[in-house]
Write a protein that holds these residues in place. Structure first.
Motif, PDB file in Angstrom:
ATOM      1  N   GLY A 224     -12.620 -48.327  82.383  1.00  0.00           N
ATOM      2  CA  GLY A 224     -12.618 -49.750  82.069  1.00  0.00           C
ATOM      3  C   GLY A 224     -11.290 -50.391  82.402  1.00  0.00           C
ATOM      4  N   GLN A 225     -10.195 -49.691  82.132  1.00  0.00           N
ATOM      5  CA  GLN A 225      -8.870 -50.206  82.479  1.00  0.00           C
ATOM      6  C   GLN A 225      -8.674 -50.254  83.986  1.00  0.00           C
ATOM      7  N   ASP A 228     -10.429 -53.340  85.413  1.00  0.00           N
ATOM      8  CA  ASP A 228      -9.908 -54.633  84.976  1.00  0.00           C
ATOM      9  C   ASP A 228      -8.932 -55.203  86.002  1.00  0.00           C
ATOM     10  N   GLY A 229      -9.324 -56.269  86.633  1.00  0.00           N
ATOM     11  CA  GLY A 229      -8.446 -56.953  87.577  1.00  0.00           C
ATOM     12  C   GLY A 229      -8.363 -56.333  88.951  1.00  0.00           C
ATOM     13  N   ASN A 276     -18.507 -55.298  84.077  1.00  0.00           N
ATOM     14  CA  ASN A 276     -17.310 -55.817  84.740  1.00  0.00           C
ATOM     15  C   ASN A 276     -17.633 -56.535  86.045  1.00  0.00           C
TER      16      ASN A 276
END
Length: 281
Positions: A224-225, A228-229, A276
């Motif tokens: 998930g990290q 992210d972005g 996401n």
């Protein structure tokens, strides 16, 4: 976030195909499930015979889209393909810390490194009857001073249409300070990107996947990290595998590989991707 926006397309690349039979089986399993869209092959690995290559090609043939690249290898416990490679320790490449230190001290010979990489690229061509679609480096050695110049020259000469892997995320400094490994990769990648641009070689605009292997974090949380972005065309590296005797004898990264495979093979992974708004190519 605009729900009407199309999902970001990313690369999810399993490194180390050819390291061991168990690593190979895990990677092929995920390719066949459609959970990976890239893998990079170690032509100096211990499990890189014709049968393993044929099995990989069969797995890729069953996948809508999966690229195969070269995992250029210049660190121990692996051995060079060229006869006169230097420096060596016990007939093997230098360890990762020593290779980085020698590069920082300008003690390496880029021509010798380039010659070794040219042979590894040729070995890939012999196995697959074509050049790699991309080229990255085992333990990120392609980013090191002096190594990066040899690496980029070799790719430009032998596989000019391949893209190369950089390891920078380009996140705010405050966020990177808590991730020393990612911060180091980001620093090393700055010069790599500049040199790759000058050589007119394409590289991934974003990178994720680095974490502290000495810890036992939840890989789903990490993924998930990583997502992210991460920009369009960004790349996440992973290291799935099944532990076997060959892997234990060659690499300290063992149980983590099975945890990564378990998450990527589970139904939690596609749900995380959907949440996401990310998809594989």
């Amino acid at each position: 976030m605009n729900d009407a926006a199309p999902p970001r397309r990313i690369w999810l690349c399993a490194d180390d195909y050819g390291l061991s039979p168990g690593v190979n089986r895990a990677i092929r399993d995920l390719i066949e499930r459609g959970r990976l869209n890239a893998t990079s092959v170690m032509v100096v690995g211990s499990a890189i015979g014709r049968a393993e290559i044929t099995a990989l090609q069969a797995a890729v043939a069953s996948s809508p889209r999966c690229s195969i690249g070269l995992h250029a290898t210049l660190t121990a416990p692996f051995r060079p393909l060229t006869m006169h490679f230097q420096p060596l320790e016990g007939g093997m490449f230098l360890s990762l810390p020593k290779l980085l230190r020698w590069g920082l001290l300008r003690r390496l010979d880029p021509e010798i490194i380039q010659a070794e990489l040219m042979v590894q690229l040729a070995a890939f061509g012999d196995l697959f009857d074509r050049a790699p679609e991309f080229v990255d480096g085992h333990q990120h050695a392609q980013l090191f001073p002096q190594v990066r110049d040899a690496f980029l020259r070799a790719v430009k000469q032998a596989a000019p249409n391949a893209w190369v892997r950089q390891g920078g995320r380009r996140q705010p400094l405050a966020r990177r300070l808590g991730m020393p490994k990612a911060l180091l990769l980001d620093v090393l990648s700055t010069q790599f990107r500049r040199r790759a641009s000058r050589a007119d070689l394409t590289f991934n605009p974003g990178f994720a996947g680095a974490y502290d292997f000495s810890q036992r974090p939840d890989f789903g949380t990490l993924m998930g990290q990583f997502l992210d972005g991460l920009p369009e065309d960004g790349l996440i590296m992973c290291h799935p595998g099944f532990v076997d005797e060959t892997l234990v004898s060659l690499d300290p990264l063992t149980d983590h590989r099975e945890h990564e495979h378990a998450f990527l093979a589970s139904e939690h992974f596609p749900r995380l991707m959907a949440a996401n708004r990310v998809t594989l190519f």
